[in-house]
Design an enzyme around this catalytic site. Structure first.
Site, mmCIF file in Angstrom:
data_model
loop_
_atom_site.group_PDB
_atom_site.id
_atom_site.type_symbol
_atom_site.label_atom_id
_atom_site.label_comp_id
_atom_site.label_asym_id
_atom_site.label_seq_id
_atom_site.Cartn_x
_atom_site.Cartn_y
_atom_site.Cartn_z
ATOM 1 C CB CYS A 8 -7.377 10.871 8.128
ATOM 2 S SG CYS A 8 -5.283 10.331 8.910
ATOM 3 C CB CYS A 275 -9.520 -2.069 3.607
ATOM 4 S SG CYS A 275 -8.583 -1.799 5.400
ATOM 5 C CB CYS A 489 -6.589 -4.151 0.109
ATOM 6 S SG CYS A 489 -5.089 -4.734 1.037
ATOM 7 C CB CYS A 492 -2.918 -7.095 7.044
ATOM 8 S SG CYS A 492 -4.840 -7.543 6.859
#
EC number: 2.4.2.14
Length: 538
Positions: A8, A275, A489, A492
């Site tokens: 978003c 991220c 981060c 993943c």
């Protein structure tokens, strides 16, 4: 072109106290018309969400002190920008000297107007009447929701963390005295786990812009004369005329009260965890996030791919026979840099139809079919060629499989070698990217560890329909972004999460995958089973 939903986007504008500046580079009009800039600001955040858009504005001179407008669709569709009369009516009705805005995609909740943001909570007491927009995802959403439902006789009309945040906010401002908003968000930071950037506006004209303590999602801001602006990405502010754009530090908030701006730390300083996917895929290539250029980061990824290609030596690098083709648009900077370093042409072998929506909006076969509408292979540059196809990442692989068939059948490529400017995605994201289960990911089906062997990559290539496949190694990411690995981060690609609840959710996801059970919805909606729900007082 990973088959993912985008983040978003959030934004804020405020006409601060002070005399008008007729030569203002951002705004020289009437203070109560500042909100007219919000749709323009949101247009440059459109890459972060296309399902809905909206804004809430503040004006002390109207009955509706806080007024919210939101609709489903893109910014142009939601604000009726292509219909000048209707757009003018919206801008007139919601004119204000302060505004917050939002572009939405959904990790939870349906794609209806009810779930569009900002959320507004009306109240007769002005400091209890507020609106806010939210970017991110709370990993302890279920325990927060359960605490509301079990302990306090709350009713939740929507199944998402935005409504949960609204109720916790409402509780924190419930006192009969005007609350200290720094203290309000300090208390909330002790209850929330995950990624949460918030823009907040109340009927007193108070505004808050904050970034969560880990800094997972980007947040930039600038003050130009007596105009304040904030946005998820710097390009939105830059295109509006703001200069000296800065990134808000993790755990810090900007408070505007009585027309004056102050900066505060609302959460203890901790190691940031930005991220890495923002630089590789999500962010606009023209943005600068935490003082790191998205474009330069992607170009360095391409240089890393070139070094790896030379070291591997598996594909002849004959400039007469071999071409580099980026997957538009996020693969282009890496592809161009890779081709330049290798001394072979980078060509636009895939022409993107920009009037077709993003493939991640569709699921399953719809997504695969839409690839043929979205990309036109340019046969003139790929016919009979050896193609190094540069992709930003591979998550579920559905889109890429269809694209590879398209490149061979319509583009006439003799060979297609996939080069991925990202390590294998091995673990789900619980911080706002729509991939919360192990089962939906492509790479874990083939890999025994964190680093794929040549044999494993060959097996993945065969599954995709490529002649070969190679990923970038995980250690290259920090070098390319030019930030220490410990400040990123990389959950993943490593399985190491920056927050406690994120790590617990990963263990739950692994157990679900190991038992072969079909995930019951999103992992972050389930109880972890490793600890009792967090105790919170609301």
């Amino acid at each position: 072109m990973a088959d993912l939903y985008h983040e978003c986007g959030v934004a804020a504008l405020y006409r601060l106290s002070g005399p008008a500046d007729d030569d203002h580079p951002v705004w020289a009009g009437h203070p109560d018309q500042v909100s007219r800039l919000m749709p323009r600001l949101l247009l440059d955040l459109q890459n972060r969400g296309q399902l809905a858009a909206g804004m809430s504005t503040y004006s002390p001179g109207r009955e509706q002190l806080v007024s919210t407008y939101k609709e489903i669709g893109t910014v142009i569709e939601a604000f009726r920008i292509n219909h000048p009369g209707k757009f003018a009516d919206i801008m007139t009705e919601h004119a204000g000297r302060a505004a917050i805005g939002h572009t939405r995609y959904a990790t939870c909740g349906p794609t209806t107007r009810r779930y569009a943001q900002p959320f507004e909570r009306r109240h007769g007491c002005m400091w209890k009447w507020f609106a806010f927009g939210f970017n991110g995802q709370l990993t302890n959403f279920k325990s927060l929701r359960d605490q509301l439902l079990q302990n306090h006789s709350y009713h939740l009309a929507k199944d998402n963390d935005t409504e949960v945040i609204m109720h916790y906010l409402a509780h924190e401002v419930r006192a009969d005295d005007r609350p200290d908003l720094v203290e309000v968000f300090r208390r909330l930071s002790q209850k929330f786990d995950g990624a949460y950037n918030i823009v907040f506006l109340n009927a007193l004209g108070e505004m808050v812009v904050l970034r969560d303590p880990t800094g997972l999602r980007p947040m930039t801001y600038s003050v130009e004369g007596n105009m304040f602006g904030a946005a998820s990405e710097s390009v939105a502010l830059q295109n509006l005329g703001f200069r000296n754009i800065q990134s808000l530090a993790p755990g810090e908030m900007i408070l505007i009260r009585d027309g004056k701006l102050t900066t505060h730390r609302f959460a203890p300083e901790r190691r940031p965890s930005h991220c890495f996917f923002e630089w590789i895929y999500f962010a606009n290539v023209a943005s600068t996030l935490d003082d790191r250029s998205v474009y330069l980061s992607r170009a360095r990824l391409g240089q890393e791919l070139a070094k790896q290609e030379r070291a591997l030596g598996r594909v002849p690098l004959d400039p007469e026979d071999t071409v580099v083709v980026p997957v538009p648009d996020t693969g282009k900077a890496a592809a161009d840099a890779m081709a330049f370093a290798l001394g072979i042409p980078s060509v636009e072998g895939l022409i993107r139809n920009r009037y077709i929506g993003r493939t991640f909006i569709e699921g399953g076969n719809q997504r695969a079919d839409k690839v043929k509408q979205k990309f036109t292979p340019l046969r003139e540059v790929m016919q009979g060629k050896r193609v190094l196809l540069v992709e930003d990442s591979i998550v579920r692989s559905t889109t890429l499989q269809s694209l590879l068939r398209h490149v061979r059948e319509q583009g006439g490529a003799r060979e297609v070698h996939v080069r991925v400017a990202c390590p294998p995605i091995l673990a789900p994201c619980f911080y706002g990217i729509d991939m919360s289960t192990v089962r939906e990911l492509f790479a874990p089906k083939f890999m025994a560890g964190l680093v794929p062997s040549v044999t494993e990559q060959d097996a993945m290539a065969a599954e995709l329909g490529a002649d070969s496949l190679f990923y970038l190694p995980a250690e290259s990411i920090a070098r390319c972004i030019d930030l220490p690995a410990e400040k990123l981060c990389r959950a993943c690609i490593t399985g190491e999460y920056p927050t406690a609840h994120g790590q617990q959710l990963y263990q739950l996801a692994l157990r679900t995958h190991a038992t072969g059970a079909t995930p019951a919805g999103r992992t972050y909606e389930a109880t972890t089973g490793t600890c009792p729900p967090e105790r919170v007082s609301v």
